[in-house]
Structures are given as structure tokens and as C-alpha cells.
Enzyme design. Sequence first.
Site, PDB file in Angstrom:
ATOM      1  CG  ASP A 103      -1.871  -1.124   1.281  1.00  0.00           C
ATOM      2  OD1 ASP A 103      -2.148  -1.675   0.200  1.00  0.00           O
ATOM      3  OD2 ASP A 103      -2.341  -1.465   2.379  1.00  0.00           O
TER       4      ASP A 103
HETATM    5  N1  URA Z   1      -1.378  -5.940   3.813  1.00  0.00           N
HETATM    6  C1  URA Z   1      -1.839  -4.669   3.821  1.00  0.00           C
HETATM    7  O1  URA Z   1      -2.900  -4.385   4.379  1.00  0.00           O
HETATM    8  N2  URA Z   1      -1.121  -3.735   3.192  1.00  0.00           N
HETATM    9  C2  URA Z   1       0.074  -3.974   2.580  1.00  0.00           C
HETATM   10  O2  URA Z   1       0.704  -3.059   2.040  1.00  0.00           O
HETATM   11  C3  URA Z   1       0.552  -5.302   2.603  1.00  0.00           C
HETATM   12  C4  URA Z   1      -0.198  -6.275   3.215  1.00  0.00           C
END
Ligand code: URA
Length: 232
Positions: A103
Site C-alpha cells: 500500500d
Molecule cells: N497488507 C496490507 O494491508 N497492506 C500492505 O501493504 C501489505 C499487506
Amino acid sequence: MRLDKFLSVTKTATRSEAAKAAKQGRITVNGKVAYDCSFHIDENADTVTYCGRTVVYKRFIWIMMNKPSGILSASTDKKAKTVIDLLPPPLNTMGLFPCGRLDKDTVGLIMLTNDGELSHKLLSPKKHAEKLYRFKLARPYDKSKNIENGIMMDGKLTKPAVISMQSETEGQITLTEGKYHQIKRMFEYAGSEVTFLERLSFGGVTLDPSLDRGQWRYLTESEEHTLRNNAE
Ligand code: URA
């Protein structure tokens, strides 16, 4: 690929050093002196020497980056800065892409490569490589929800995860799959909220602690070997 790009990509010489060496007749392509660096070579077939030494071309590039928050794990984006934008030339124009996604606000280990086949294997649901994350929560989560055994997400049960808590609100989690916002959604299901998320390892390769956020380095031979073994 242009001869000067080839020499720069293989970390043999900068473009200006290559231009100088070419003028001095110190570069050969298939045994013939190349006086012009704008000349295109076939990097997979031609033999290049620089100052008497054969230049070995590595077809696949694997880079580890410590992703900062606010950067997209994508190859290009019209508005936002991407992990590829953090690389210097010529690496930022060589068709590299992130192996998997984090993310925008997640930090830590992200691999950048041009090796589509190995990347695909590492991410395939069958062989999904292990990923370790460190997280912080806004409040303790409800352990009775047994989120590590799997929860329904996008119509399917998530694969078993391993969670170890260092305190009521900080811990580490190992996943073998990568659904959209998976960790955030798992803790939300258990009544909490992820306030910080950092990936520490992927496919047996650990984030180099000497890399600050935004910094990167090439994987070592042994790290590449580990990735390959994890994809088998
Ligand atoms: N899970 C999440 O919620 N975000 C990420 O970036 C990776 C795994």
C-alpha cells in the site's frame, strides 16, 4: 541496447567515460573496435570488451528497496511518485517493475525486477512466498476471532497466517498470500486498526537494515538464489 547504456547498466563505465574510451579505441564489439557509443548492440549475443576485459551482461536485474511511505508500488503513475521514480538513470528507464504490491502508506522491503517469470512464480497463489511484516495497532485486537486461522475475504478463506505479538498493540505477521489490504482488513475484522505496517522479508530475503527509507541496492547472488529456491 545502445553501447553506452550497456556499459552503464553493467556498471562498467558512465556514459561520458564510455564515450572517451570509445574515442580512444578501447572498446570492442565482436572483436572490432567501436569508436561510437550510440551504436546498438545485441546484449544477449554480442561480445563487448572494455579496456581489454570482457563485459558480462546480466539479463535479469533484482533490486531491493526500502520503500518510504507516500510512494506507489507501481511502474508509472500520472500523478504520484512510484518506486521506479526513486531509481537513478538508466535503471528508471529499463522496464523494471515491483514484484508484488505494498500500500502507499506501507514501508519496507519491495523487490524491483525485469524478471517476469520468477516474479510471477513468487507471487503465484500456488507457490506464494512467505512475507513477514511488522505492524502497530490503534488498540488491542480481539484474539477470539482467530484471524490467523483464516477469515472470509473476497469470497474465500484467507490462508493460515502466523502472528506473534510483542505487546498488546505491536507485533509481526507472516502471510503466504497477498490480497488487497490483507493485513489491514484482517485486524479490522478483529476490531482494531493498523496504524503502521512495514515489510521485513519476502521469499526468504530480508530487508537490509543499512538501507534507509528510499534507498536501494542490488540483490547479492546468494539472495537471488534464495528467491529462486523459494519459487520452486
Ligand atoms: N497488507 C496490507 O494491508 N497492506 C500492505 O501493504 C501489505 C499487506
